[in-house]
Design a protein around this motif. Structure first.
Motif, PDB file in Angstrom:
ATOM      1  N   TRP A   1     -16.376  43.561  -6.127  1.00 40.70           N
ATOM      2  CA  TRP A   1     -16.828  44.639  -7.000  1.00 40.70           C
ATOM      3  C   TRP A   1     -15.689  45.613  -7.230  1.00 40.70           C
ATOM      4  O   TRP A   1     -14.905  45.883  -6.319  1.00 40.70           O
ATOM      5  CB  TRP A   1     -17.987  45.361  -6.338  1.00 40.70           C
ATOM      6  CG  TRP A   1     -18.553  46.487  -7.154  1.00 40.70           C
ATOM      7  CD1 TRP A   1     -19.537  46.425  -8.074  1.00 40.70           C
ATOM      8  CD2 TRP A   1     -18.152  47.859  -7.098  1.00 40.70           C
ATOM      9  NE1 TRP A   1     -19.779  47.662  -8.599  1.00 40.70           N
ATOM     10  CE2 TRP A   1     -18.933  48.567  -8.016  1.00 40.70           C
ATOM     11  CE3 TRP A   1     -17.186  48.564  -6.381  1.00 40.70           C
ATOM     12  CZ2 TRP A   1     -18.799  49.924  -8.241  1.00 40.70           C
ATOM     13  CZ3 TRP A   1     -17.046  49.917  -6.602  1.00 40.70           C
ATOM     14  CH2 TRP A   1     -17.849  50.586  -7.519  1.00 40.70           C
TER      15      TRP A   1
ATOM     16  N   VAL B   1     -20.078  48.401 -15.157  1.00 43.08           N
ATOM     17  CA  VAL B   1     -19.739  49.439 -14.189  1.00 43.08           C
ATOM     18  C   VAL B   1     -19.191  50.656 -14.914  1.00 43.08           C
ATOM     19  O   VAL B   1     -19.522  51.808 -14.586  1.00 43.08           O
ATOM     20  CB  VAL B   1     -18.722  48.915 -13.166  1.00 43.08           C
ATOM     21  CG1 VAL B   1     -18.224  50.049 -12.280  1.00 43.08           C
ATOM     22  CG2 VAL B   1     -19.341  47.822 -12.317  1.00 43.08           C
TER      23      VAL B   1
ATOM     24  N   GLU C   1     -21.935  52.561 -16.481  1.00 45.70           N
ATOM     25  CA  GLU C   1     -22.645  53.358 -15.489  1.00 45.70           C
ATOM     26  C   GLU C   1     -21.883  54.647 -15.169  1.00 45.70           C
ATOM     27  O   GLU C   1     -22.474  55.726 -15.046  1.00 45.70           O
ATOM     28  CB  GLU C   1     -22.840  52.541 -14.216  1.00 45.70           C
ATOM     29  CG  GLU C   1     -23.793  51.360 -14.357  1.00 45.70           C
ATOM     30  CD  GLU C   1     -23.814  50.506 -13.104  1.00 45.70           C
ATOM     31  OE1 GLU C   1     -23.220  50.933 -12.089  1.00 45.70           O
ATOM     32  OE2 GLU C   1     -24.414  49.418 -13.140  1.00 45.70           O
ATOM     33  N   ARG C   2     -20.563  54.528 -15.025  1.00 44.01           N
ATOM     34  CA  ARG C   2     -19.753  55.711 -14.731  1.00 44.01           C
ATOM     35  C   ARG C   2     -19.790  56.696 -15.895  1.00 44.01           C
ATOM     36  O   ARG C   2     -19.825  57.912 -15.696  1.00 44.01           O
ATOM     37  CB  ARG C   2     -18.311  55.301 -14.457  1.00 44.01           C
ATOM     38  CG  ARG C   2     -18.138  54.294 -13.337  1.00 44.01           C
ATOM     39  CD  ARG C   2     -18.289  54.908 -11.960  1.00 44.01           C
ATOM     40  NE  ARG C   2     -17.889  53.949 -10.964  1.00 44.01           N
ATOM     41  CZ  ARG C   2     -16.634  53.759 -10.565  1.00 44.01           C
ATOM     42  NH1 ARG C   2     -15.668  54.502 -11.062  1.00 44.01           N
ATOM     43  NH2 ARG C   2     -16.353  52.831  -9.671  1.00 44.01           N
TER      44      ARG C   2
ATOM     45  N   LEU D   1     -22.950  58.563 -15.806  1.00 38.88           N
ATOM     46  CA  LEU D   1     -22.873  59.558 -14.739  1.00 38.88           C
ATOM     47  C   LEU D   1     -22.090  60.779 -15.212  1.00 38.88           C
ATOM     48  O   LEU D   1     -22.515  61.934 -15.021  1.00 38.88           O
ATOM     49  CB  LEU D   1     -22.200  58.935 -13.512  1.00 38.88           C
ATOM     50  CG  LEU D   1     -21.957  59.855 -12.302  1.00 38.88           C
ATOM     51  CD1 LEU D   1     -23.270  60.243 -11.665  1.00 38.88           C
ATOM     52  CD2 LEU D   1     -21.056  59.148 -11.291  1.00 38.88           C
TER      53      LEU D   1
ATOM     54  N   TRP E   1     -16.650  61.856  -7.725  1.00 40.97           N
ATOM     55  CA  TRP E   1     -17.647  60.995  -7.107  1.00 40.97           C
ATOM     56  C   TRP E   1     -16.942  59.830  -6.419  1.00 40.97           C
ATOM     57  O   TRP E   1     -15.993  59.262  -6.970  1.00 40.97           O
ATOM     58  CB  TRP E   1     -18.618  60.427  -8.142  1.00 40.97           C
ATOM     59  CG  TRP E   1     -19.436  61.454  -8.868  1.00 40.97           C
ATOM     60  CD1 TRP E   1     -20.629  61.983  -8.476  1.00 40.97           C
ATOM     61  CD2 TRP E   1     -19.128  62.052 -10.130  1.00 40.97           C
ATOM     62  NE1 TRP E   1     -21.088  62.878  -9.413  1.00 40.97           N
ATOM     63  CE2 TRP E   1     -20.185  62.939 -10.446  1.00 40.97           C
ATOM     64  CE3 TRP E   1     -18.063  61.931 -11.033  1.00 40.97           C
ATOM     65  CZ2 TRP E   1     -20.221  63.691 -11.601  1.00 40.97           C
ATOM     66  CZ3 TRP E   1     -18.087  62.693 -12.191  1.00 40.97           C
ATOM     67  CH2 TRP E   1     -19.150  63.561 -12.458  1.00 40.97           C
TER      68      TRP E   1
ATOM     69  N   ARG F   1     -12.843  53.014  -6.879  1.00 47.52           N
ATOM     70  CA  ARG F   1     -13.732  53.590  -5.871  1.00 47.52           C
ATOM     71  C   ARG F   1     -14.068  55.061  -6.108  1.00 47.52           C
ATOM     72  O   ARG F   1     -14.689  55.697  -5.268  1.00 47.52           O
ATOM     73  CB  ARG F   1     -13.127  53.423  -4.476  1.00 47.52           C
ATOM     74  CG  ARG F   1     -12.985  51.975  -4.038  1.00 47.52           C
ATOM     75  CD  ARG F   1     -12.436  51.853  -2.631  1.00 47.52           C
ATOM     76  NE  ARG F   1     -12.395  50.479  -2.200  1.00 47.52           N
ATOM     77  CZ  ARG F   1     -11.386  49.639  -2.456  1.00 47.52           C
ATOM     78  NH1 ARG F   1     -10.343  50.074  -3.155  1.00 47.52           N
ATOM     79  NH2 ARG F   1     -11.417  48.397  -2.031  1.00 47.52           N
ATOM     80  N   SER F   2     -13.638  55.621  -7.235  1.00 44.25           N
ATOM     81  CA  SER F   2     -13.931  57.031  -7.483  1.00 44.25           C
ATOM     82  C   SER F   2     -13.947  57.310  -8.976  1.00 44.25           C
ATOM     83  O   SER F   2     -13.385  56.555  -9.774  1.00 44.25           O
ATOM     84  CB  SER F   2     -12.893  57.938  -6.798  1.00 44.25           C
ATOM     85  OG  SER F   2     -11.601  57.709  -7.362  1.00 44.25           O
ATOM     86  N   THR F   3     -14.595  58.394  -9.334  1.00 43.66           N
ATOM     87  CA  THR F   3     -14.603  58.900 -10.707  1.00 43.66           C
ATOM     88  C   THR F   3     -14.282  60.386 -10.655  1.00 43.66           C
ATOM     89  O   THR F   3     -14.867  61.120  -9.853  1.00 43.66           O
ATOM     90  CB  THR F   3     -15.980  58.697 -11.373  1.00 43.66           C
ATOM     91  OG1 THR F   3     -16.292  57.319 -11.407  1.00 43.66           O
ATOM     92  CG2 THR F   3     -15.978  59.244 -12.798  1.00 43.66           C
TER      93      THR F   3
ATOM     94  N   HIS G   1     -17.341  55.948  -4.832  1.00 37.92           N
ATOM     95  CA  HIS G   1     -18.198  54.787  -5.074  1.00 37.92           C
ATOM     96  C   HIS G   1     -17.802  53.659  -4.132  1.00 37.92           C
ATOM     97  O   HIS G   1     -17.299  52.624  -4.553  1.00 37.92           O
ATOM     98  CB  HIS G   1     -18.078  54.305  -6.521  1.00 37.92           C
ATOM     99  CG  HIS G   1     -18.216  55.397  -7.537  1.00 37.92           C
ATOM    100  ND1 HIS G   1     -19.415  55.972  -7.873  1.00 37.92           N
ATOM    101  CD2 HIS G   1     -17.275  56.028  -8.295  1.00 37.92           C
ATOM    102  CE1 HIS G   1     -19.232  56.901  -8.787  1.00 37.92           C
ATOM    103  NE2 HIS G   1     -17.944  56.955  -9.052  1.00 37.92           N
ATOM    104  N   GLU G   2     -17.974  53.851  -2.863  1.00 32.56           N
ATOM    105  CA  GLU G   2     -17.606  52.828  -1.894  1.00 32.56           C
ATOM    106  C   GLU G   2     -18.627  51.687  -1.933  1.00 32.56           C
ATOM    107  O   GLU G   2     -19.836  51.911  -1.932  1.00 32.56           O
ATOM    108  CB  GLU G   2     -17.544  53.414  -0.485  1.00 32.56           C
ATOM    109  CG  GLU G   2     -16.437  54.456  -0.316  1.00 32.56           C
ATOM    110  CD  GLU G   2     -15.047  53.860  -0.450  1.00 32.56           C
ATOM    111  OE1 GLU G   2     -14.923  52.622  -0.323  1.00 32.56           O
ATOM    112  OE2 GLU G   2     -14.098  54.627  -0.674  1.00 32.56           O
ATOM    113  N   ARG G   3     -18.139  50.459  -1.961  1.00 33.90           N
ATOM    114  CA  ARG G   3     -19.006  49.278  -1.928  1.00 33.90           C
ATOM    115  C   ARG G   3     -18.417  48.255  -0.963  1.00 33.90           C
ATOM    116  O   ARG G   3     -17.193  48.106  -0.850  1.00 33.90           O
ATOM    117  CB  ARG G   3     -19.104  48.656  -3.328  1.00 33.90           C
ATOM    118  CG  ARG G   3     -19.896  49.504  -4.310  1.00 33.90           C
ATOM    119  CD  ARG G   3     -21.392  49.290  -4.143  1.00 33.90           C
ATOM    120  NE  ARG G   3     -21.792  47.968  -4.568  1.00 33.90           N
ATOM    121  CZ  ARG G   3     -22.179  47.671  -5.813  1.00 33.90           C
ATOM    122  NH1 ARG G   3     -22.206  48.599  -6.733  1.00 33.90           N
ATOM    123  NH2 ARG G   3     -22.547  46.447  -6.122  1.00 33.90           N
TER     124      ARG G   3
END
Length: 412
Positions: A131, A137, A140-141, A144, A122, A103-105, A124-126
């Motif tokens: 997920w 994923v 994508e991170r 970012l 960052w 949930r975070s980076t 990343h709550e979903r």
């Protein structure tokens, strides 16, 4: 000259090159860890002769790895011109560490002197419970993080720019670097994350497992300072751990050292919170607020203690460090586990428990330290010792980075 003379000449030449490389690394290390300093201080601290130090410092200045930092103010007892002071030019290169969690980076950028120049986080709550499951994923991170790194890495003169990136993940890696297990990212199983990161970022990348990276951070900056052998374990019904033996991480023949949850304790000590992590944290929080110790929490304590005892009896560490959400929810858990351990190990094997001190930032900090070591070794041909500390540039103000304060993490 015959072949033997030629071979001896090559040997002498190779040895001279080796000595020059070693003395350059010693000089650079002293400047990095103690600068700005004068040449006399470098000679005293390294054991090298002053002429050798003068040559090596001159070479480092020429390479951009050292710079003049002004003149030392002469004391009343000193005569002659003030001596020139030199510093290690950390800005000769930079490294980055990226921790990719469910949930975070987290991102840290540091120069080669260990000065953290940037930090980002960052969330990343979903809502989707399944997920994240795909390797995409992580891509994508990384994209970012790369966008942020490109903007955050300074561009001073005579700098090589970004020299390496460490990527930190939860899970297990095989000896070949392929992900073999990841609760956070099941879709990564079978994926070479380091190769994907290298391709995405365009610089050497290496994957580090979160607990192993946290062990590096605690060893260098935290509760394991001064220890040669220790275990860093999550205090959870299914214990996972990293192992350090004689100062080096130990991963085992299949990179599975410390994977205590491979032990099937369901018949001996059932987990009353199986599938209910939120319930466990809720009860631990209530216990911290003054609620009595429930039978379920006592059962969890015993289950954790058995796994810690198994690790301690096998490895004989100087200490076992505990971390994780359960310790954060109820710090007294460490004391309760210490009281239970004697029931599972003999009296001639005392096991000391300590609480890890760096908290949730430990994995990304350890990843940064390891990436710094690797980049420095490439520059100095595997002769630069590990960096002993991190410092912060004035512009780094993110609150979560406040944990990176070596002077505060020293044990009393």
């Amino acid at each position: 000259m015959d072949d033997a003379d030629g071979a001896r000449g090559l040997t002498r030449g190779g040895r001279l090159l080796e000595l020059r490389t070693r003395s350059a690394a010693l000089t650079a290390q002293f400047l990095r860890d103690n600068g700005p300093v004068v040449l006399t201080d470098v000679a005293t601290g390294t054991g090298l002769s002053r002429p050798t130090v003068m040559d090596r410092v001159g070479e480092l200045v020429e390479r951009g790895a050292a710079a003049v930092a002004g003149k030392r103010v002469a004391t009343s007892k000193e005569s002659g011109r003030p001596a020139m002071r030199y510093r290690f030019r950390g800005e000769i290169g930079y490294v980055a560490a990226v921790e990719i969690g469910k949930r975070s980076t987290h991102l840290l950028v540091s120069d080669l002197a260990g000065t953290v120049v940037a930090a980002r986080r960052w969330l990343h709550e979903r809502a989707d419970a399944e997920w994240p499951v795909a390797a995409d994923v992580v891509d994508e991170r990384l994209r970012l993080a790369w966008t942020a790194i490109a903007a955050l890495v300074p561009r001073p003169e005579r700098s090589a720019g970004l020299l390496g990136v460490g990527v930190c993940l939860q899970g297990l890696l095989g000896p070949d670097g392929i992900v073999t297990n990841s609760a956070d990212f099941p879709g990564l199983v079978g994926v070479d994350v380091a190769a994907r990161a290298t391709e995405a970022l365009g610089v050497p990348a290496r994957v580090h497992l979160d607990l192993a990276a946290a062990g590096v951070a605690e060893h260098r900056l935290g509760a394991a300072q001064g220890l040669a052998s220790f275990v860093l374990a999550t205090a959870w019904p299914t214990v996972a751990a990293s192992v350090t033996i004689d100062g080096a991480p130990y991963r085992g023949a299949r990179n599975l050292a410390g994977v205590m949850y491979r032990m099937d304790l369901s018949a001996l000590l059932p987990n009353p919170y199986d599938g209910d992590d939120a319930g466990l944290l809720r009860d631990l929080t209530e216990r911290r607020a003054g609620a009595p110790l429930s039978a379920d929490l006592a059962a969890v304590d015993d289950r954790i203690a058995v796994q810690l005892a198994a690790a301690g009896a096998t490895i004989d560490p100087e200490a076992i460090l505990l971390l994780g959400p359960a310790v954060e929810a109820d710090p007294e858990l460490v004391d309760r586990l210490a009281e239970r351990l004697p029931a599972y190990v003999s009296a001639d094997l005392p096991l000391e428990l300590r609480r890890a001190v760096l908290g949730p930032i430990a994995p990304v900090v350890g990843t940064l330290l390891s990436t710094l070591d690797e980049a420095s070794s490439r520059l100095f041909e595997d002769r630069m010792p590990p960096i002993p500390r991190l410092t912060r540039a004035a512009e780094v103000t993110d609150a979560w980075l406040d944990g990176i304060r070596p002077e505060e993490s020293q044990r009393a």
